[in-house]
Each structure stands twice: as C-alpha cells, then as structure tokens.
Design a protein around this motif. Structure first.
Motif, short mmCIF file in Angstrom:
data_model
loop_
_atom_site.label_atom_id
_atom_site.label_comp_id
_atom_site.label_asym_id
_atom_site.label_seq_id
_atom_site.Cartn_x
_atom_site.Cartn_y
_atom_site.Cartn_z
N ASP A 121 16.81 26.97 -9.55
CA ASP A 121 17.85 27.50 -8.67
C ASP A 121 18.66 28.59 -9.39
O ASP A 121 18.77 28.58 -10.61
N PRO A 122 19.24 29.50 -8.59
CA PRO A 122 19.08 29.69 -7.14
C PRO A 122 17.77 30.41 -6.83
O PRO A 122 17.42 31.39 -7.48
N LEU A 123 17.08 29.91 -5.82
CA LEU A 123 15.75 30.41 -5.52
C LEU A 123 15.76 31.83 -4.96
O LEU A 123 14.75 32.54 -5.04
N ARG A 127 17.70 34.30 -5.99
CA ARG A 127 18.47 35.17 -6.87
C ARG A 127 17.83 36.55 -7.08
O ARG A 127 18.53 37.50 -7.45
N ALA A 176 11.49 29.55 0.20
CA ALA A 176 12.59 28.95 -0.55
C ALA A 176 12.94 27.57 0.00
O ALA A 176 13.23 26.64 -0.76
N THR A 212 13.17 23.31 -1.83
CA THR A 212 14.43 22.60 -1.99
C THR A 212 14.22 21.10 -1.78
O THR A 212 13.13 20.65 -1.41
N TYR A 214 16.87 28.01 5.60
CA TYR A 214 17.21 27.77 4.18
C TYR A 214 18.70 27.53 4.00
O TYR A 214 19.12 26.57 3.34
N ARG A 224 20.53 24.01 2.87
CA ARG A 224 21.38 23.87 1.69
C ARG A 224 22.72 23.23 2.05
O ARG A 224 23.29 22.46 1.27
#
Length: 249
Positions: A81-83, A85, A134, A138, A241, A245
């Motif tokens: 993480d963060p995926l 970025r 992404a 998670t 996504y 989150r």
C-alpha cells in the motif's frame, strides 16, 4: 445502436469483469482481470475521441490508450500500500503527451483547448479502470470486485428498460442497490451495509451516465457507441476501490 442495446452490452462487460475477479482466487491470480481491464481501456481509447468529436483522433487515442494501459500495468506491478501511488505519475505523463500531441498537429491547431481538455478527460476515465485491479488486491478484494461488477451489470440491464427519465434513473439505482445488498449477504468479507452503499453508488453513477450520453449525436457511429458502452465499466473501477477502502478497509 439503441440505448437498450448499449445498456445490455455494458451489463455483459460488467459480468465479464465479475468473472475475471472470481478467477483471482485460482492459480491465474489477477492476470485475467488485468487483461480484461486493459482491453477495456484500449476499447475506450479507440472510441472516446469520436464520442466527444475531438479534432486529433489518432493522437488522442494513442495518449488515452497509453495512459489507461500504463495505469493498469502500474497498479499490477505495485507492491504494498498504497496501491494507487503510481497513478499520479502515469496520469501526469499522459497529460504531457497530450500537449506533445498538440505540438505534432498540423492545420493551425484549431480547437486547441477542446482537444487538450477532451484528451485529458478521456485519459482520466481510462486511468480509473485500474481501480478494478487495485480493488482485487485489497482485503476482501475479490468480493468487492464481484459485488461492484454485479451491481453494475444489474443496473445497466435495468437501464435498458423503456422507462421515462426519472423512473428509469430510480429503477436503475434501486436494482443496483438490491444487487449490491445481495452480494454483500452472500460473498465473504462483505456485509449487507457495505453491499447496499456500494450498489447505491454504482446505481447513481450508471443512471447519471445514461442521462449524460444518451442523446449525443455521435452515438450513430460505432467507435462512439463502443466508448459509451465501456465508459461505465472503466469509471466504476476507481469508485469500487474507494468505496471498498471506506467500507471494508
């Protein structure tokens, strides 16, 4: 292509994303989803310049395709993480390419602002498709992908019904909400509350996109129709996504 046919086609593509997400639990891993989402980004790049009547269609298509596929690949190769970025870097590079595309244009560069803004907007939509990849990576990601894609498929299928604008929007939103709730009850890692909120967000998005693109004159051309079909699937990737989150963690 009529609205009903486009809506059903979007539902089929959403179902394909759900299947690819389900295969993530097999030995293939996330590769099926990466492949499906990458192809969708390319299809969108092919049709978007025609849908919004951009003046430099080959160049805009190339920029959008590179941005979309590059984003999918960047998320696929990101560890930890963060995926997302690396997405700002990919998008910034695509914006730079949009300006290079204008420098390479001939004919006085007419409609310059429209061309740049349209290309950048299309790139943003294509980059959003990386959200599907992404999401799968998670916590509870497989369930989120299936739930989001299922809500999108059901909402898009209901959008094909010959209902008036507000009635159609309400039915689309309600059906996506119901599909999300059902997925939340059945799929591991989710609950009904998360499914309801996810389905609601997807339903509102589908209803809004239907009203936004339904009457564009360019839809009598195949590339534009293709972009209108794929667009809800690509945009929903990042929506799912973000919702995942917040709701799942």
């Amino acid at each position: 292509m009529q609205l009903s046919s486009r809506a059903v086609s979007t539902a089929v593509l959403a179902a394909l994303v759900a299947v690819a997400g389900y295969l993530g639990d097999t030995s293939l891993g996330e590769l099926p989803l990466v492949a499906v989402v990458g192809v969708l980004a390319l299809a969108f790049a092919f049709g978007w310049p025609v849908l919004v009547n951009l003046p430099s269609r080959p160049g805009s298509t190339a920029v959008i395709a590179l941005g979309g596929v590059g984003a999918v690949w960047a998320v696929h190769r990101t560890a930890g993480d963060p995926l997302l970025r690396h997405l700002p870097v990919v998008f910034a590079f695509a914006v730079l390419l949009a300006f290079v595309n204008e420098l390479l244009r001939g004919g006085g560069r007419e409609r310059l602002v429209e061309s740049v803004s349209g290309t950048v907007a299309g790139t943003l939509v294509a980059v959003a498709a990386a959200g599907w990849v992404a999401t799968q990576r998670t916590v509870g990601g497989e369930g989120l992908v299936i739930a989001g894609a299922l809500a999108l498929a059901v909402g898009s299928a209901v959008a094909a019904l010959p209902l008036r604008s507000w009635a159609g929007a309400g039915a689309t939103t309600a059906s996506a909400l119901a599909a999300g709730a059902l997925a939340g009850l059945v799929l591991p890692g989710l609950d009904a509350r998360a499914g309801v909120l996810l389905g609601l967000a997807v339903g509102v998005l589908v209803a809004a996109l239907r009203q936004l693109f339904d009457r564009l004159p360019a839809l009598d051309r195949f590339p534009a129709t293709l972009a209108a079909i794929v667009l809800p699937v690509t945009v929903t990737g990042t929506l799912v996504y973000v919702a995942g989150r917040v709701l799942v963690g």
